[in-house]
Design a protein around this motif. Structure first.
Motif, PDB file in Angstrom:
ATOM      1  N   ASP A 164       0.825  -1.214   0.000  1.00  0.00           N
ATOM      2  CA  ASP A 164       0.000   0.000   0.000  1.00  0.00           C
ATOM      3  C   ASP A 164       0.859   1.264   0.000  1.00  0.00           C
ATOM      4  OD1 ASP A 164      -2.357  -1.390  -0.079  1.00  0.00           O
ATOM      5  OD2 ASP A 164      -2.732  -1.295   2.076  1.00  0.00           O
ATOM      6  N   ALA A 165       1.943   1.242   0.793  1.00  0.00           N
ATOM      7  CA  ALA A 165       2.847   2.390   0.824  1.00  0.00           C
ATOM      8  C   ALA A 165       3.469   2.621  -0.547  1.00  0.00           C
ATOM      9  CB  ALA A 165       3.936   2.174   1.880  1.00  0.00           C
ATOM     10  N   TRP A 166       3.818   1.532  -1.224  1.00  0.00           N
ATOM     11  CA  TRP A 166       4.388   1.621  -2.573  1.00  0.00           C
ATOM     12  C   TRP A 166       3.357   2.221  -3.531  1.00  0.00           C
ATOM     13  CZ3 TRP A 166       2.993  -1.129  -7.108  1.00  0.00           C
ATOM     14  CH2 TRP A 166       3.908  -1.057  -8.164  1.00  0.00           C
ATOM     15  N   LYS A 167       2.127   1.707  -3.500  1.00  0.00           N
ATOM     16  CA  LYS A 167       1.083   2.197  -4.406  1.00  0.00           C
ATOM     17  C   LYS A 167       0.803   3.683  -4.206  1.00  0.00           C
ATOM     18  CE  LYS A 167      -2.233  -0.718  -3.399  1.00  0.00           C
ATOM     19  NZ  LYS A 167      -3.558  -1.391  -3.469  1.00  0.00           N
ATOM     20  N   LYS A 168       0.823   4.122  -2.947  1.00  0.00           N
ATOM     21  CA  LYS A 168       0.462   5.510  -2.632  1.00  0.00           C
ATOM     22  C   LYS A 168       1.630   6.482  -2.717  1.00  0.00           C
ATOM     23  CE  LYS A 168      -3.294   4.011   0.409  1.00  0.00           C
ATOM     24  NZ  LYS A 168      -3.745   3.878   1.814  1.00  0.00           N
ATOM     25  N   GLY A 169       2.839   5.970  -3.000  1.00  0.00           N
ATOM     26  CA  GLY A 169       3.998   6.863  -3.054  1.00  0.00           C
ATOM     27  C   GLY A 169       4.388   7.364  -1.690  1.00  0.00           C
ATOM     28  N   LYS A 170       4.399   6.459  -0.705  1.00  0.00           N
ATOM     29  CA  LYS A 170       4.761   6.822   0.666  1.00  0.00           C
ATOM     30  C   LYS A 170       5.779   5.840   1.231  1.00  0.00           C
ATOM     31  CE  LYS A 170       0.395   9.166   1.694  1.00  0.00           C
ATOM     32  NZ  LYS A 170      -0.782   9.265   2.609  1.00  0.00           N
ATOM     33  N   TRP A 174       6.145  -9.779  -8.697  1.00  0.00           N
ATOM     34  CA  TRP A 174       6.026  -8.856  -9.828  1.00  0.00           C
ATOM     35  C   TRP A 174       4.606  -8.819 -10.375  1.00  0.00           C
ATOM     36  CZ3 TRP A 174       4.284 -10.708 -14.456  1.00  0.00           C
ATOM     37  CH2 TRP A 174       4.403 -12.072 -14.699  1.00  0.00           C
ATOM     38  N   ARG A 175       3.844  -9.908 -10.196  1.00  0.00           N
ATOM     39  CA  ARG A 175       2.492  -9.953 -10.740  1.00  0.00           C
ATOM     40  C   ARG A 175       1.598  -8.902 -10.071  1.00  0.00           C
ATOM     41  NH1 ARG A 175       0.623 -10.892 -15.369  1.00  0.00           N
ATOM     42  NH2 ARG A 175      -0.517  -8.988 -14.888  1.00  0.00           N
ATOM     43  N   LYS A 176       1.849  -8.639  -8.770  1.00  0.00           N
ATOM     44  CA  LYS A 176       1.064  -7.611  -8.079  1.00  0.00           C
ATOM     45  C   LYS A 176       1.373  -6.230  -8.632  1.00  0.00           C
ATOM     46  CE  LYS A 176      -0.137  -7.867  -3.803  1.00  0.00           C
ATOM     47  NZ  LYS A 176      -0.221  -7.917  -2.326  1.00  0.00           N
ATOM     48  N   GLY A 177       2.633  -5.978  -8.938  1.00  0.00           N
ATOM     49  CA  GLY A 177       3.002  -4.711  -9.551  1.00  0.00           C
ATOM     50  C   GLY A 177       2.411  -4.577 -10.947  1.00  0.00           C
ATOM     51  N   ALA A 178       2.445  -5.678 -11.715  1.00  0.00           N
ATOM     52  CA  ALA A 178       1.895  -5.651 -13.064  1.00  0.00           C
ATOM     53  C   ALA A 178       0.394  -5.381 -13.036  1.00  0.00           C
ATOM     54  CB  ALA A 178       2.188  -6.974 -13.769  1.00  0.00           C
ATOM     55  N   ASP A 179      -0.307  -5.975 -12.083  1.00  0.00           N
ATOM     56  CA  ASP A 179      -1.755  -5.749 -11.967  1.00  0.00           C
ATOM     57  C   ASP A 179      -2.058  -4.289 -11.635  1.00  0.00           C
ATOM     58  OD1 ASP A 179      -2.269  -8.396 -12.531  1.00  0.00           O
ATOM     59  OD2 ASP A 179      -2.599  -8.997 -10.446  1.00  0.00           O
ATOM     60  N   TRP A 180      -1.233  -3.693 -10.763  1.00  0.00           N
ATOM     61  CA  TRP A 180      -1.447  -2.291 -10.409  1.00  0.00           C
ATOM     62  C   TRP A 180      -1.196  -1.388 -11.617  1.00  0.00           C
ATOM     63  CZ3 TRP A 180      -4.049   0.374  -7.161  1.00  0.00           C
ATOM     64  CH2 TRP A 180      -3.769   1.733  -6.931  1.00  0.00           C
ATOM     65  N   PHE A 181      -0.148  -1.690 -12.363  1.00  0.00           N
ATOM     66  CA  PHE A 181       0.124  -0.922 -13.583  1.00  0.00           C
ATOM     67  C   PHE A 181      -1.011  -1.083 -14.592  1.00  0.00           C
ATOM     68  CE2 PHE A 181       4.937   0.115 -13.964  1.00  0.00           C
ATOM     69  CZ  PHE A 181       4.912   0.714 -12.724  1.00  0.00           C
TER      70      PHE A 181
END
Length: 465
Positions: free
Chosen positions: A304-310, A349-356
């Motif tokens: 969540d911190a990664w997604k929100k830029g925190k 990496w799949r979680k990052g790919a899904d967010w992208f």
């Protein structure tokens, strides 16, 4: 002759093979079918809504009308062929594994009913099966793929459709754009509206502006996010508002040697599609079998911190905030945030790919999977797992004055350049003067990079054993 043209990710009149050949042959019914089973992220839905709106107007200008429907193409296309007594159906191919398989099944079913099916290359420089090794095997390494593609002749772009005769239909049978419900119920798109104009005309203007102003410095400045020297054409390629063949030949003709670094990026895109076509399992699974046993972590708070830029790492936070605001992120920063997620945080990496996929206006399955597997170290021609980007070092190298960080992380705007890349390590007087209280105004780092790097290397050694 009456033809149906199945419009998908090819919302343009220039170099649109399916539309061009159908219009040359006779009466045409351009059909767009929104398939709710085909996943598309929220940011790209916004882009798609406006791109469709623009494409409708472009069709109108040459005598065309777009028939919009929602549902299963496998069910709708045969019904339309029968209803309008179409002798042929035309479409430009897509190569997402599930879509490509479905389209082949649709084509075979239509052919059995007597409908002539015509498919074209409207997405890539060359079809994914054209560039192979001498033994017929697909390439897994980019450089030989790039060299091999140079030996092929990339077809010239087709002329724009200037006139077409559209089959008449009852307007009540066609859905309005609003009925597709592509726009969000709560408006969070202000940043995207400021950044993007989703139209074919805007795509062409952006391309020519890139050639005129940025291409000459592309090689030396493309890795510096504050310089904005990249083309930013990817959203237009993703939904087909811009022809990659048209761009390729224009650059080759006008830029000569100066255009080579940019042309490599276009070929890299073809390489990504070649991989996902020949190795469709890589959409979800690592190409490197060793990584099937890799022990990823699942820390929701850190994700969540990664997604929100925190995260407490300014270059990472700047990239994630740019993404959330504009639906886009600079390519160098994509590598940095990807490395941070998969190696510092050890999140799959799949979680990052899904967010992208959900947040990028240029979301593209082949490029997304290729990029994430590359940075995670699990794909073809991948960055080795032991190559772990130090976010602070990357920040100092590619955003030396902190201009990019200051734009997207406003709480650090008063930090001096020499401390902005690692504010948690700045002396108290510098923080006080900048008005920054670490842990209050800006987060503490969520990991210690040196310790996280060693942890990641230990995990990799376990897999190798």
């Amino acid at each position: 002759m009456t033809s149906i043209v199945w419009i998908r990710k090819d919302l343009r009149l220039h170099d649109n093979p399916s539309l061009y050949h159908a219009a040359e042959a006779g009466d045409v019914l351009p059909v767009y079918i929104f398939d709710e089973d085909e996943e598309i992220g929220a940011a790209q839905k916004w882009f798609l809504h406006h791109a469709l709106d623009s494409f409708q107007r472009r069709l109108d200008s040459v005598g065309g009308k777009l028939y919009i429907l929602k549902g299963s193409p496998a069910k709708i296309l045969p019904e339309l062929a029968e209803k309008f007594q179409a002798s042929s159906i035309h479409w430009n191919r897509q190569y997402e594994p599930s879509v490509f398989k479905r389209d082949r099944e649709i084509g075979e079913a239509l052919y059995k009913t007597g409908v002539n099916v015509n498919t074209y290359e409207g997405r890539l420089l060359l079809p994914p099966w054209d560039v192979k090794k001498n033994d017929g095997e697909p390439y897994k390494v980019f450089t030989p793929f790039y060299k091999a593609l140079q030996k092929h002749e990339v077809p010239q772009a087709l002329p724009s459709v200037k006139k077409m005769d559209t089959i008449s239909f009852n307007k009540k049978d066609s859905l309005s754009l609003n009925e597709l419900k592509l726009l969000p119920e709560i408006n969070w798109t202000a940043g995207m509206e400021k950044r993007w104009t989703p139209s074919e005309e805007a795509a062409v203007r952006r391309f020519h502006a890139f050639i005129d102003k940025k291409l000459k410095v592309y090689k030396t400045q493309r890795d510096f996010p504050a310089d904005e020297a990249s083309s930013a054409l990817s959203p237009y390629f993703a939904l087909g508002l811009l022809s990659v063949r048209s761009v390729y030949h224009t650059v080759k003709k006008t830029a000569e040697a100066a255009g080579e670094p940019f042309l490599r990026q276009l070929v890299w895109r073809d390489f990504a599609y070649s991989l996902i076509t020949h190795f469709p399992e890589t959409e979800t699974d690592p190409m490197n079998d060793q990584f099937k046993h890799f022990k990823w972590m699942d820390e929701d708070d850190q994700f969540d911190a990664w997604k929100k830029g925190k995260t407490g790492f300014p270059i990472v936070d700047a990239g994630m905030r740019e993404l959330w605001s504009t639906g886009y992120m600079h390519n160098r920063v994509r590598m940095v945030v990807g490395s941070f997620l998969t190696k510092d945080l050890l999140i799959h990496w799949r979680k990052g790919a899904d967010w992208f996929d959900d947040t990028l206006v240029d979301a593209d399955v082949a490029n997304n999977v290729m990029g994430w597997q590359w940075v995670a170290g699990s794909g073809a021609d991948a960055s080795p797992f032991f190559r772990i980007f130090n976010p602070t070092t990357q920040s100092k190298k590619f955003d030396p004055d902190g201009e990019y960080i200051k734009k997207w992380v406003p709480e650090l705007r008063e930090m001096p350049s020499k401390h902005i890349h690692d504010p948690s390590g700045a002396p108290e007087d510098a923080l006080k003067e900048a008005g920054v209280n670490i842990g209050k105004d800006y987060p503490k780092p969520i990991v210690d990079h040196k310790a996280a790097r060693l942890r990641a290397l230990d995990r990799y050694d376990d897999v190798k054993k």
